[in-house]
Design a protein around this motif. Structure first.
Motif, PDB file in Angstrom:
ATOM      1  N   ALA A 192     -10.882 -34.506 -13.733  1.00  0.00           N
ATOM      2  CA  ALA A 192     -11.479 -33.441 -12.912  1.00  0.00           C
ATOM      3  C   ALA A 192     -10.580 -32.226 -12.872  1.00  0.00           C
ATOM      4  O   ALA A 192      -9.353 -32.323 -13.014  1.00  0.00           O
ATOM      5  CB  ALA A 192     -11.730 -33.954 -11.494  1.00  0.00           C
ATOM      6  N   GLY A 193     -11.198 -31.080 -12.660  1.00  0.00           N
ATOM      7  CA  GLY A 193     -10.465 -29.834 -12.471  1.00  0.00           C
ATOM      8  C   GLY A 193     -10.166 -29.102 -13.761  1.00  0.00           C
ATOM      9  O   GLY A 193     -10.287 -29.640 -14.862  1.00  0.00           O
ATOM     10  N   ASP A 194      -9.789 -27.832 -13.598  1.00  0.00           N
ATOM     11  CA  ASP A 194      -9.444 -26.986 -14.735  1.00  0.00           C
ATOM     12  C   ASP A 194      -8.139 -27.455 -15.375  1.00  0.00           C
ATOM     13  O   ASP A 194      -7.330 -28.145 -14.741  1.00  0.00           O
ATOM     14  CB  ASP A 194      -9.250 -25.537 -14.278  1.00  0.00           C
ATOM     15  CG  ASP A 194     -10.519 -24.923 -13.707  1.00  0.00           C
ATOM     16  OD1 ASP A 194     -11.611 -25.508 -13.882  1.00  0.00           O
ATOM     17  OD2 ASP A 194     -10.413 -23.853 -13.080  1.00  0.00           O
ATOM     18  N   GLY A 217      -6.776 -35.925  -9.733  1.00  0.00           N
ATOM     19  CA  GLY A 217      -7.831 -35.939 -10.731  1.00  0.00           C
ATOM     20  C   GLY A 217      -7.645 -36.942 -11.850  1.00  0.00           C
ATOM     21  O   GLY A 217      -8.542 -37.118 -12.688  1.00  0.00           O
ATOM     22  N   TYR A 218      -6.496 -37.583 -11.910  1.00  0.00           N
ATOM     23  CA  TYR A 218      -6.260 -38.573 -12.972  1.00  0.00           C
ATOM     24  C   TYR A 218      -7.118 -39.819 -12.746  1.00  0.00           C
ATOM     25  O   TYR A 218      -7.584 -40.078 -11.630  1.00  0.00           O
ATOM     26  CB  TYR A 218      -4.778 -38.941 -13.060  1.00  0.00           C
ATOM     27  CG  TYR A 218      -3.956 -37.869 -13.731  1.00  0.00           C
ATOM     28  CD1 TYR A 218      -3.756 -37.886 -15.109  1.00  0.00           C
ATOM     29  CD2 TYR A 218      -3.395 -36.826 -13.005  1.00  0.00           C
ATOM     30  CE1 TYR A 218      -3.016 -36.899 -15.745  1.00  0.00           C
ATOM     31  CE2 TYR A 218      -2.656 -35.824 -13.621  1.00  0.00           C
ATOM     32  CZ  TYR A 218      -2.474 -35.877 -14.991  1.00  0.00           C
ATOM     33  OH  TYR A 218      -1.753 -34.885 -15.612  1.00  0.00           O
ATOM     34  N   GLY A 219      -7.306 -40.576 -13.804  1.00  0.00           N
ATOM     35  CA  GLY A 219      -8.212 -41.727 -13.765  1.00  0.00           C
ATOM     36  C   GLY A 219      -7.588 -42.964 -13.168  1.00  0.00           C
ATOM     37  O   GLY A 219      -7.552 -44.019 -13.824  1.00  0.00           O
ATOM     38  N   THR A 220      -7.136 -42.883 -11.941  1.00  0.00           N
ATOM     39  CA  THR A 220      -6.556 -44.041 -11.265  1.00  0.00           C
ATOM     40  C   THR A 220      -7.650 -45.013 -10.835  1.00  0.00           C
ATOM     41  O   THR A 220      -8.844 -44.673 -10.830  1.00  0.00           O
ATOM     42  CB  THR A 220      -5.771 -43.592 -10.013  1.00  0.00           C
ATOM     43  OG1 THR A 220      -6.700 -42.981  -9.095  1.00  0.00           O
ATOM     44  CG2 THR A 220      -4.686 -42.593 -10.368  1.00  0.00           C
ATOM     45  N   VAL A 238     -20.690 -38.433  -9.520  1.00  0.00           N
ATOM     46  CA  VAL A 238     -19.970 -37.367 -10.223  1.00  0.00           C
ATOM     47  C   VAL A 238     -20.246 -36.031  -9.539  1.00  0.00           C
ATOM     48  O   VAL A 238     -21.379 -35.747  -9.152  1.00  0.00           O
ATOM     49  CB  VAL A 238     -20.432 -37.322 -11.698  1.00  0.00           C
ATOM     50  CG1 VAL A 238     -19.839 -36.125 -12.421  1.00  0.00           C
ATOM     51  CG2 VAL A 238     -20.055 -38.624 -12.412  1.00  0.00           C
ATOM     52  N   ILE A 239     -19.196 -35.215  -9.389  1.00  0.00           N
ATOM     53  CA  ILE A 239     -19.361 -33.883  -8.813  1.00  0.00           C
ATOM     54  C   ILE A 239     -19.143 -32.826  -9.901  1.00  0.00           C
ATOM     55  O   ILE A 239     -18.735 -33.137 -11.020  1.00  0.00           O
ATOM     56  CB  ILE A 239     -18.398 -33.647  -7.631  1.00  0.00           C
ATOM     57  CG1 ILE A 239     -16.938 -33.800  -8.074  1.00  0.00           C
ATOM     58  CG2 ILE A 239     -18.722 -34.608  -6.487  1.00  0.00           C
ATOM     59  CD1 ILE A 239     -15.928 -33.453  -6.981  1.00  0.00           C
ATOM     60  N   ASP A 240     -19.402 -31.571  -9.565  1.00  0.00           N
ATOM     61  CA  ASP A 240     -19.330 -30.491 -10.555  1.00  0.00           C
ATOM     62  C   ASP A 240     -17.942 -30.359 -11.171  1.00  0.00           C
ATOM     63  O   ASP A 240     -17.806 -29.921 -12.318  1.00  0.00           O
ATOM     64  CB  ASP A 240     -19.709 -29.151  -9.918  1.00  0.00           C
ATOM     65  CG  ASP A 240     -21.192 -29.068  -9.598  1.00  0.00           C
ATOM     66  OD1 ASP A 240     -21.968 -29.890 -10.133  1.00  0.00           O
ATOM     67  OD2 ASP A 240     -21.568 -28.183  -8.801  1.00  0.00           O
ATOM     68  N   GLU A 241     -16.917 -30.710 -10.423  1.00  0.00           N
ATOM     69  CA  GLU A 241     -15.546 -30.550 -10.907  1.00  0.00           C
ATOM     70  C   GLU A 241     -15.119 -31.644 -11.880  1.00  0.00           C
ATOM     71  O   GLU A 241     -14.020 -31.582 -12.443  1.00  0.00           O
ATOM     72  CB  GLU A 241     -14.569 -30.502  -9.721  1.00  0.00           C
ATOM     73  CG  GLU A 241     -14.657 -29.226  -8.910  1.00  0.00           C
ATOM     74  CD  GLU A 241     -15.808 -29.196  -7.918  1.00  0.00           C
ATOM     75  OE1 GLU A 241     -16.002 -28.165  -7.251  1.00  0.00           O
ATOM     76  OE2 GLU A 241     -16.525 -30.230  -7.803  1.00  0.00           O
ATOM     77  N   HIS A 242     -15.946 -32.653 -12.080  1.00  0.00           N
ATOM     78  CA  HIS A 242     -15.623 -33.708 -13.048  1.00  0.00           C
ATOM     79  C   HIS A 242     -15.937 -33.249 -14.472  1.00  0.00           C
ATOM     80  O   HIS A 242     -16.911 -32.528 -14.705  1.00  0.00           O
ATOM     81  CB  HIS A 242     -16.398 -34.994 -12.736  1.00  0.00           C
ATOM     82  CG  HIS A 242     -15.784 -35.803 -11.639  1.00  0.00           C
ATOM     83  ND1 HIS A 242     -16.456 -36.123 -10.475  1.00  0.00           N
ATOM     84  CD2 HIS A 242     -14.551 -36.365 -11.529  1.00  0.00           C
ATOM     85  CE1 HIS A 242     -15.667 -36.853  -9.699  1.00  0.00           C
ATOM     86  NE2 HIS A 242     -14.500 -37.009 -10.320  1.00  0.00           N
ATOM     87  N   ARG A 243     -15.103 -33.693 -15.413  1.00  0.00           N
ATOM     88  CA  ARG A 243     -15.262 -33.338 -16.822  1.00  0.00           C
ATOM     89  C   ARG A 243     -16.230 -34.311 -17.489  1.00  0.00           C
ATOM     90  O   ARG A 243     -15.883 -35.465 -17.762  1.00  0.00           O
ATOM     91  CB  ARG A 243     -13.898 -33.363 -17.514  1.00  0.00           C
ATOM     92  CG  ARG A 243     -12.882 -32.414 -16.891  1.00  0.00           C
ATOM     93  CD  ARG A 243     -11.501 -32.610 -17.484  1.00  0.00           C
ATOM     94  NE  ARG A 243     -10.527 -31.699 -16.880  1.00  0.00           N
ATOM     95  CZ  ARG A 243      -9.231 -31.678 -17.197  1.00  0.00           C
ATOM     96  NH1 ARG A 243      -8.755 -32.525 -18.108  1.00  0.00           N
ATOM     97  NH2 ARG A 243      -8.412 -30.825 -16.612  1.00  0.00           N
ATOM     98  N   ARG A 244     -17.409 -33.838 -17.772  1.00  0.00           N
ATOM     99  CA  ARG A 244     -18.465 -34.715 -18.280  1.00  0.00           C
ATOM    100  C   ARG A 244     -18.232 -35.202 -19.699  1.00  0.00           C
ATOM    101  O   ARG A 244     -18.831 -36.191 -20.125  1.00  0.00           O
ATOM    102  CB  ARG A 244     -19.822 -33.995 -18.177  1.00  0.00           C
ATOM    103  CG  ARG A 244     -20.354 -34.001 -16.752  1.00  0.00           C
ATOM    104  CD  ARG A 244     -21.314 -32.868 -16.456  1.00  0.00           C
ATOM    105  NE  ARG A 244     -21.951 -33.073 -15.148  1.00  0.00           N
ATOM    106  CZ  ARG A 244     -21.339 -32.893 -13.977  1.00  0.00           C
ATOM    107  NH1 ARG A 244     -20.072 -32.515 -13.947  1.00  0.00           N
ATOM    108  NH2 ARG A 244     -21.993 -33.100 -12.839  1.00  0.00           N
ATOM    109  N   SER A 245     -17.363 -34.545 -20.439  1.00  0.00           N
ATOM    110  CA  SER A 245     -17.063 -34.980 -21.805  1.00  0.00           C
ATOM    111  C   SER A 245     -16.041 -36.116 -21.855  1.00  0.00           C
ATOM    112  O   SER A 245     -15.838 -36.722 -22.901  1.00  0.00           O
ATOM    113  CB  SER A 245     -16.547 -33.794 -22.629  1.00  0.00           C
ATOM    114  OG  SER A 245     -15.388 -33.231 -22.024  1.00  0.00           O
TER     115      SER A 245
END
Length: 202
Positions: free
Chosen positions: A27-29, A168-171, A183-190
């Motif tokens: 997540a996040g920029d 934002g890491y995948g813990t 999922v929210i907008d800030e999540h990276r869908r790719s």
């Protein structure tokens, strides 16, 4: 780096260090920074931002902003990451940071093994440069302090995900929250964990 690059780097008058933070999170920029340090105002304690405590990073970030000749913090958005892929988005954000400097550098030292396109000057890539080159360390610190603060702010808007803790890491905590709350907008869908969750709920 060839010999001519090496000679140019040593003779350059204005050298910018460039680094990124946030390639791995879900997540996040991705946030980047470019920094031109002032040789007459040395900063003690610069290092790879990951090797510093949060308190030290924040103190150093303020000192860098006060003492550097100039700096620029830039980013690539979640949408750009999904559209371009994380590597290309990171390189784009690095170029934005360099081109955003108010003082044009003669040479750039980039953390990693790739050089972004569109830089205004020659550059070299330095693997693990954030632990070797002071200006890259400074860029690493500014980028990490900036991104960490943004994830704390994201936590305030979506406290159920725990962004203030995992950034934002995948813990395990983050993956469980995604499964429970979606999922929210800030999540990276790719990114695979997000893509997989969307497929499960579609």
């Amino acid at each position: 780096m060839n010999q001519s690059d090496f000679d140019f780097a040593n003779s350059a008058q204005i050298i910018a260090g460039v680094d990124e933070v946030g390639r791995g999170p879900l997540a996040g920029d991705v946030v980047t920074a470019a920094v031109i340090l002032d040789e007459n105002k040395p900063i003690v304690g610069l290092n790879d931002s990951k090797k510093l405590s949060e308190k030290n990073r924040q103190a150093l970030a303020e000192e860098i902003k006060e003492k550097a000749l100039c700096y620029c913090i830039a980013r690539a958005s979640v949408n750009e990451i999904d559209e371009l892929n994380i590597l290309q988005a990171t390189l784009l954000a690095m170029a934005r940071a360099v081109n955003g400097l108010t003082l044009k550098p003669d040479f750039c030292q980039i953390d990693g093994n790739k050089i972004p396109k569109g830089l205004p000057c020659p550059a070299e890539a330095i693997v693990k440069g954030d632990g070797k080159i002071a200006a890259i360390s400074a860029a690493s610190i500014l980028a990490k302090v900036t991104r960490d603060q943004e994830l704390v702010e994201l936590h305030q808007r979506h406290p159920q995900y725990g962004f203030n803790q995992h950034k934002g890491y995948g813990t395990v905590q983050h993956l469980a929250a995604i499964k429970k709350f979606g999922v929210i907008d800030e999540h990276r869908r790719s990114f695979a964990p997000i893509r997989n969750q969307l497929e499960l709920t579609s």
